[in-house]
Design a protein around this motif. Structure first.
Motif, PDB file in Angstrom:
ATOM      1  N   ASN A  80      69.742  33.524 -34.640  1.00 21.27           N
ATOM      2  CA  ASN A  80      69.782  33.740 -36.092  1.00 21.27           C
ATOM      3  C   ASN A  80      71.178  34.143 -36.535  1.00 21.27           C
ATOM      4  OD1 ASN A  80      69.894  36.322 -35.040  1.00 21.27           O
ATOM      5  ND2 ASN A  80      68.381  37.201 -36.425  1.00 21.27           N
ATOM      6  N   THR A  82      73.962  32.988 -37.918  1.00 15.88           N
ATOM      7  CA  THR A  82      74.397  31.799 -38.661  1.00 15.88           C
ATOM      8  C   THR A  82      75.910  31.638 -38.656  1.00 15.88           C
ATOM      9  OG1 THR A  82      74.321  33.113 -40.692  1.00 15.88           O
ATOM     10  CG2 THR A  82      72.386  31.794 -40.186  1.00 15.88           C
ATOM     11  N   CYS A 108      69.629  25.793 -31.755  1.00 15.71           N
ATOM     12  CA  CYS A 108      68.825  25.759 -32.980  1.00 15.71           C
ATOM     13  C   CYS A 108      68.975  27.084 -33.710  1.00 15.71           C
ATOM     14  CB  CYS A 108      67.348  25.517 -32.663  1.00 15.71           C
ATOM     15  SG  CYS A 108      66.982  23.864 -32.055  1.00 15.71           S
ATOM     16  N   ASN A 109      69.270  27.007 -34.995  1.00 16.50           N
ATOM     17  CA  ASN A 109      69.449  28.195 -35.821  1.00 16.50           C
ATOM     18  C   ASN A 109      68.147  28.490 -36.561  1.00 16.50           C
ATOM     19  OD1 ASN A 109      70.285  30.247 -37.440  1.00 16.50           O
ATOM     20  ND2 ASN A 109      71.841  29.074 -38.530  1.00 16.50           N
ATOM     21  N   VAL A 110      67.554  29.644 -36.278  1.00 18.59           N
ATOM     22  CA  VAL A 110      66.280  29.984 -36.901  1.00 18.59           C
ATOM     23  C   VAL A 110      66.470  30.795 -38.179  1.00 18.59           C
ATOM     24  CG1 VAL A 110      65.157  29.983 -34.657  1.00 18.59           C
ATOM     25  CG2 VAL A 110      65.958  32.145 -35.598  1.00 18.59           C
ATOM     26  N   GLU A 111      67.742  31.178 -38.469  1.00 21.65           N
ATOM     27  CA  GLU A 111      68.049  32.022 -39.624  1.00 21.65           C
ATOM     28  C   GLU A 111      67.147  33.259 -39.591  1.00 21.65           C
ATOM     29  OE1 GLU A 111      67.900  29.428 -43.039  1.00 21.65           O
ATOM     30  OE2 GLU A 111      69.483  28.160 -42.246  1.00 21.65           O
ATOM     31  N   ASP A 113      63.886  32.973 -40.770  1.00 27.16           N
ATOM     32  CA  ASP A 113      62.691  32.271 -41.246  1.00 27.16           C
ATOM     33  C   ASP A 113      61.704  32.056 -40.099  1.00 27.16           C
ATOM     34  OD1 ASP A 113      60.809  30.491 -42.230  1.00 27.16           O
ATOM     35  OD2 ASP A 113      62.265  29.260 -43.306  1.00 27.16           O
ATOM     36  N   ARG A 115      58.877  30.551 -40.022  1.00 28.90           N
ATOM     37  CA  ARG A 115      58.350  29.189 -39.981  1.00 28.90           C
ATOM     38  C   ARG A 115      59.350  28.224 -39.342  1.00 28.90           C
ATOM     39  NH1 ARG A 115      56.916  26.145 -45.373  1.00 28.90           N
ATOM     40  NH2 ARG A 115      57.988  24.446 -44.394  1.00 28.90           N
ATOM     41  N   LEU A 116      60.616  28.376 -39.720  1.00 27.29           N
ATOM     42  CA  LEU A 116      61.662  27.543 -39.131  1.00 27.29           C
ATOM     43  C   LEU A 116      61.786  27.824 -37.634  1.00 27.29           C
ATOM     44  CD1 LEU A 116      64.018  25.545 -39.508  1.00 27.29           C
ATOM     45  CD2 LEU A 116      65.482  27.514 -40.029  1.00 27.29           C
ATOM     46  N   MET A 119      58.971  26.160 -35.790  1.00 28.16           N
ATOM     47  CA  MET A 119      59.177  24.708 -35.765  1.00 28.16           C
ATOM     48  C   MET A 119      60.153  24.323 -34.652  1.00 28.16           C
ATOM     49  SD  MET A 119      60.566  22.250 -38.836  1.00 28.16           S
ATOM     50  CE  MET A 119      62.283  22.749 -38.616  1.00 28.16           C
ATOM     51  N   HIS A 120      61.236  25.105 -34.513  1.00 29.64           N
ATOM     52  CA  HIS A 120      62.213  24.812 -33.460  1.00 29.64           C
ATOM     53  C   HIS A 120      61.612  25.031 -32.075  1.00 29.64           C
ATOM     54  CE1 HIS A 120      65.507  23.835 -35.991  1.00 29.64           C
ATOM     55  NE2 HIS A 120      65.720  25.047 -36.462  1.00 29.64           N
TER      56      HIS A 120
END
Length: 347
Positions: A80, A82, A108-111, A113, A115-116, A119-120
């Motif tokens: 996360n 960023t 993969c950047n999950v920030e 979030d 849900r994001l 998904m990753h």
């Protein structure tokens, strides 16, 4: 006729394992075993098959290999962070550990979030990654995604781990001790500490190490000044330190390089030289800041590349079936000495 003198057939399609077997005069099964370092055969036969594969320019089918070995030779890296301040050097170390073993890493950047993040994770599992490394921008916050009970091993690096997981972090207390002991060794006697918000665990770990070193060496202890991780706060902290009636500090240990840069600028505005009048040390060794500061900033490096490498090698061991004890591994920091502290003082 030597094997090097044999004509190389011209194939209009990619060279297959069947082509290698035919040229080497063996079965497809034998060729496969030779190229995968399996099966029983003479060393001469194995080398002949490998030489034939090299001569023909044979490239193994990575998908077929992964199915055969039940591995994809890929690792997912979740973060996360960023801005990449911490994740990029970590990824450099992770890649350094894995690339020599034929393993690729994708980030993969999950920030922030959930849900994001989920998904990753689902995408990584669909791609049959061999494992996942989770990293972040602070060690006392968990990524916004559940990584428990996955079918692949998970390693945490520079982020809060799940219970009973394996995690790697920098030893912040060790880093603070390096900084304060260096200032003491140089001869500075009144050392102040300007750092970040109280909500960060590292702030308290470094502050306690700062106090411990001062007490051990009989130096006066002042309470750390807590604020934001910014140059502006460093500038403001100098006003608090140098406008008060009590004795002014002759050195400042800062919680990060941005604070240190603000401190140095504010001291210069007051006509105080660094390191002539005041010694300054930062933390993080963010080279784009530390090297551009005037004078260049002495700073504590958290050894994130080495930390990433250890995380990558440990994940490889887990993937290879070697167990590893759960727990948090603290890796030592190092001090990068530049000009902001000066040389040992006389007397």
């Amino acid at each position: 006729m030597a094997s090097d003198d044999l004509p190389v057939p011209v194939f209009s399609k990619p060279v297959t394992l069947r082509d290698v077997a035919a040229q080497a005069g063996v079965s497809v099964a034998t060729a496969s075993k030779a190229l995968n370092d399996q099966g029983r055969m003479t060393a001469e036969t194995r080398e002949r098959i490998r030489e034939t594969a090299r001569r023909l320019g044979f490239r193994p089918n990575s998908l077929a290999q992964s199915l055969l070995r039940r591995r994809s030779f890929t690792v997912g890296l979740l973060t996360n962070d960023t801005y990449g301040r911490f994740s990029l050097p970590l990824m450099s170390g992770i890649s350094d550990a894995l690339v020599d073993n034929g393993v690729s890493v994708f980030l993969c950047n999950v920030e922030e979030d959930p849900r994001l993040g989920q998904m990753h994770v689902d995408a990584m599992l669909d791609k049959r990654v061999d494992g996942i490394i989770a990293t972040g921008k602070r060690i006392d916050r968990h990524l916004p995604v559940d990584l428990g009970n996955l079918r692949v091993p998970v390693i945490y690096a520079f982020t809060q781990p799940d219970p009973d997981a394996i995690a790697f972090v920098s030893d912040d207390a060790d880093g603070a001790r390096l900084a304060v002991e260096h200032l003491f060794w140089l001869g500075w006697k009144r050392i102040a500490h300007v750092t970040g918000p109280a909500s960060f665990a590292v702030v308290h770990a470094r502050a306690q190490a700062y106090r411990d070193v001062l007490i051990e060496n009989g130096l006066p202890v002042t309470e750390p000044l807590l604020g934001s991780w910014s140059e502006a706060w460093g500038h403001q902290a100098v006003a608090q330190l140098f406008d008060r009636k009590s004795e002014r500090p002759d050195a400042v240990f800062c919680g990060n390089d941005q604070i240190a840069r603000g401190v140095i600028d504010a001291l210069r505005e007051r006509g105080l030289g660094v390191p002539g009048d005041v010694g300054v040390i930062g933390f993080d060794n963010w080279e784009i800041v530390a090297e551009a500061t005037r004078p260049p900033l002495t700073s504590v490096d958290m050894n994130l590349v080495a930390l990433g490498r250890e995380a990558g090698l440990t994940l490889l061991s887990l993937v290879g079936g070697k167990p590893a004890a759960p727990g948090i591994r603290k890796l030592p920091c190092r001090l990068v000495v530049r000009q902001s502290c000066g040389h040992p003082l006389d007397g």
